[in-house]
Design an enzyme around this catalytic site. Structure first.
Site, short mmCIF file in Angstrom:
data_model
loop_
_atom_site.label_atom_id
_atom_site.label_comp_id
_atom_site.label_asym_id
_atom_site.label_seq_id
_atom_site.Cartn_x
_atom_site.Cartn_y
_atom_site.Cartn_z
CG LEU A 12 -1.81 -1.21 1.45
CD1 LEU A 12 -2.82 -0.92 2.55
CD2 LEU A 12 -2.53 -1.62 0.17
CB ALA A 14 -2.74 5.03 -2.40
NE ARG A 19 2.28 12.15 10.19
CZ ARG A 19 2.26 11.01 10.88
NH1 ARG A 19 2.89 10.93 12.03
NH2 ARG A 19 1.63 9.95 10.42
CD GLN A 79 -6.86 3.67 -1.97
OE1 GLN A 79 -5.68 3.86 -1.70
NE2 GLN A 79 -7.76 3.39 -1.03
CE1 TYR A 116 -0.49 -0.59 5.63
CE2 TYR A 116 0.68 0.33 7.50
CZ TYR A 116 -0.47 -0.18 6.95
OH TYR A 116 -1.60 -0.28 7.72
CG ASN A 185 -2.01 -3.44 12.70
OD1 ASN A 185 -1.28 -4.29 12.18
ND2 ASN A 185 -2.98 -2.83 12.06
CG ASN A 243 4.39 8.06 9.61
OD1 ASN A 243 3.79 7.67 8.63
ND2 ASN A 243 4.46 7.37 10.73
CE1 TYR A 381 39.34 19.16 -15.95
CE2 TYR A 381 40.09 20.36 -17.90
CZ TYR A 381 39.16 19.55 -17.26
OH TYR A 381 38.05 19.11 -17.95
C1 UD1 Z 1 -2.56 1.78 9.85
C2 UD1 Z 1 -3.38 0.76 10.62
C3 UD1 Z 1 -2.91 0.75 12.07
C4 UD1 Z 1 -1.43 0.41 12.13
C5 UD1 Z 1 -0.67 1.40 11.26
C6 UD1 Z 1 0.78 0.95 11.17
C7 UD1 Z 1 -5.56 0.71 9.56
C8 UD1 Z 1 -6.97 1.12 9.65
N1 UD1 Z 1 -4.78 1.10 10.54
O1 UD1 Z 1 -2.84 3.04 10.40
O2 UD1 Z 1 -3.63 -0.22 12.81
O3 UD1 Z 1 -0.97 0.47 13.46
O4 UD1 Z 1 -1.19 1.43 9.93
O5 UD1 Z 1 1.52 1.91 10.49
O6 UD1 Z 1 -5.18 0.02 8.63
N2 UD1 Z 1 -2.90 3.72 2.30
C9 UD1 Z 1 -3.36 3.55 1.02
N3 UD1 Z 1 -4.64 3.86 0.74
C10 UD1 Z 1 -5.49 4.34 1.69
C11 UD1 Z 1 -5.01 4.49 3.00
C12 UD1 Z 1 -3.72 4.17 3.28
O7 UD1 Z 1 -2.62 3.13 0.14
O8 UD1 Z 1 -6.63 4.61 1.35
C13 UD1 Z 1 -1.51 3.39 2.60
C14 UD1 Z 1 -0.72 4.60 2.98
O9 UD1 Z 1 -0.02 5.15 1.89
C15 UD1 Z 1 0.25 4.06 4.02
C16 UD1 Z 1 -0.47 2.86 4.60
O10 UD1 Z 1 -1.49 2.53 3.70
O11 UD1 Z 1 1.44 3.58 3.44
C17 UD1 Z 1 -1.02 3.13 5.98
O12 UD1 Z 1 -1.96 4.14 5.91
P1 UD1 Z 1 -2.14 5.16 7.07
O13 UD1 Z 1 -3.25 6.05 6.74
O14 UD1 Z 1 -0.84 5.75 7.43
O15 UD1 Z 1 -2.61 4.19 8.23
P2 UD1 Z 1 -2.43 4.44 9.75
O16 UD1 Z 1 -3.41 5.45 10.20
O17 UD1 Z 1 -1.01 4.70 10.03
CA CA Z 2 1.18 5.37 8.93
#
Ligand code: UD1
Ligand code: CA
Length: 489
Positions: A12, A14, A19, A79, A116, A185, A243, A381
């Protein structure tokens, strides 16, 4: 690391990564010569998944272009709106269809890994351990967790009295008691591919962030009576995401220490690991010595017995065995065996130093081949040149390669001797065994064995200072010297 091949690994990536406060998408930030997402993909690749999928959204064109050059084996799925981690996985399944084929490829199992793009420290070993636990325990989903000193911001792992995993609760949805839990997690999971496809369709966005949480698939599958489990990572540092730029610097330090440790265990002396930086693609042979303040980038390689540093930065540069390279900056250069470079030397692309050649203090070279044993020891040179074997280039000689419009080539023959402060105005050839007189401006070819003198003849104007600079300290010094001479006679 023998585990069955996963059906797919979904990365993932997207999100925007606000930050970072950057125009560059977060996962394209670089550490140790590789972007974050490419670190993740290279760990994933070790497991030889049936499919390697990256979810992109923010800056999708830039991401796609990047991935197609670094990772043509990865499939990018767009996405369009980031509606949560669950939505991201659902988007993949809608775009590519079932990940688990009834008759999958050779040795391909049912497991789908989700991870991720911003966890560059996660190793293939840890991913393999997750798969092993997942498949051995026969789970529907297994989450990679870690005990962290400060779980702020992470989802918490909720277990029952017997330690069985019940659910994952996001910080924003957690009660104070749940927030006190330090098992977090990581966001990395092994799923049964078919159950993932079913579960992710049933995730709602009914939570504090209004997002489809992938974490909810765990409680959904558990509610269906399936086994869910957790695999606790040995080292929580591995699962920490990046982050912001403070975390990026931390991750870079960890990765660099890992790389240096591997090199040291393989026989490389690193005098000061704290001030030495290497990219993942650097190769170092045993008995190389790296002195403090050295940075080795790209495809740089250093052969056995060579010493590099202190204060040296090499990019895509090859250092031969036994060479010594001090206080030098070099890019796309080849430094031959037993050659000597530095201190304070700048080797630009296309420099090739032969065996036992020397490029000394305050020497700059570009697109220059220097033959075996030839010496360019000081203040010179050398641009667009071929120098034969055993030649000597005197201090402060300049290869005048640029006429303001075009670059021209200079050839210096074997065992030629270029006098100090010679200007070699290219195109020009100095023959084998030829000499040039110090201070000459050479504009025409010099035949083999000739001495070229191209400078004004010296004349001394007697008494000039006494007449024209009367009353100065120089005139007084001259007067005294002349008086002493008279006395001696
Ligand atoms: C998520 C987890 C959390 C975990 C944490 C670890 C969920 C609901 N929560 O939270 O339990 O402790 O990761 O880092 O999953 N992303 C997408 N598409 C989206 C949303 C996110 O590709 O629609 C990707 C983001 O680019 C990122 C990753 O997924 O790389 C995590 O997304 P983020 O929104 O940072 O999740 P957290 O709130 O950190
Ligand atoms: Ca995150």
């Amino acid at each position: 690391m023998s585990v069955p091949r996963p059906a797919a690994i979904i990365v993932l990536a997207a999100g925007e990564g606000t930050r970072m406060k950057s125009r560059t998408p977060k996962v394209l930030h670089e550490l140790c010569g590789r972007t974050m997402v490419d670190h993740v993909l290279s760990a994933a690749r070790v497991l030889d998944p049936g499919r390697l999928i990256v979810v992109i959204g923010h800056e999708r064109e830039r991401m796609r272009t990047h991935l197609s050059s670094t990772s043509p084996d990865a499939q990018a799925v767009i996405q369009h709106e980031q509606k949560g981690t669950g939505h991201a996985v659902r988007t993949v399944l809608e775009a590519v269809g079932p990940l688990v084929q009834p008759a999958g490829g050779v040795g391909i199992g049912r497991t789908v890994l989700v991870t991720y793009g911003d966890t560059p420290l996660l190793t293939a070993e840890t991913l393999a351990a997750l798969i092993r636990v997942h498949e051995t325990d026969g789970n529907a989903v297994t989450v990679l967790t870690a005990e962290v000193p400060d779980p702020t911001g992470y989802g918490r792992i909720i277990r029952d009295g017997a330690g069985a995993v019940l659910e994952i609760v996001e910080e924003k949805d957690a009660t104070p008691a749940q927030r006190a839990i330090r098992e977090m997690n990581s966001g990395v999971y092994a799923f049964d591919g078919a159950l993932l496809a079913d579960g992710v369709k049933r995730v709602s966005a009914n939570n504090a962030q209004g997002e489809e949480y992938l974490t909810d698939v765990l409680s959904i599958l558990r509610g269906d009576g399936h086994r869910v489990g957790a695999c606790v990572a040995d080292d929580y540092v591995e699962v920490e995401g990046v982050n912001d730029r403070v975390q990026l610097a931390f991750a870079r330090g960890v990765l660099n220490s890992r790389l240096l440790e591997q090199h040291m265990r393989a026989g490389v002396t690193v005098v000061d690991p704290a001030s030495t930086w290497v990219d993942v693609s650097v190769t170092l042979e045993p008995d190389v010595v790296i002195h403090p303040g050295t940075q080795l980038h790209g495809r740089t390689s250093v052969a056995t017995g060579a010493e590099v540093g202190p204060a040296t930065t090499l990019t895509d540069t090859e250092v031969g065995s036994g060479a010594v390279v001090r206080n030098t900056v070099a890019e796309r250069a080849v430094i031959g065996p037993d050659a000597s470079v530095g201190p304070y030397t700048y080797l630009r692309p296309g420099t090739v130093l032969g065996r036992k050649a020397k490029a000394g203090a305050y020497v700059e070279m570009k697109n220059a081949q220097v033959g075996e044993g030839s010496k360019v020891p000081h203040l010179t040179y050398v641009g667009d040149a071929t120098i034969g074997v055993g030649a000597n280039i005197g201090a402060s000689a300049i290869f005048v390669n640029y006429d303001g419009v075009e670059k021209h080539h200079t050839t210096v023959g074997d065992h030629a001797f270029v006098g100090c402060d010679t200007m070699l105005v290219a195109p020009v050839t100095i023959g084998d065994g030829a000499f040039t007189a110090a201070g000459s401006t050479i504009t025409g070819d010099v035949p083999p064995g000739a001495m070229a003198v191209a400078r004004g003849r010296q004349r001394n104007i007697e008494g000039w200072v006494t007449r024209r600079r009367a009353g100065t300290a120089s005139a007084e010094a001259a007067r005294k010297a002349q008086a002493d001479q008279v006395e001696e006679h």
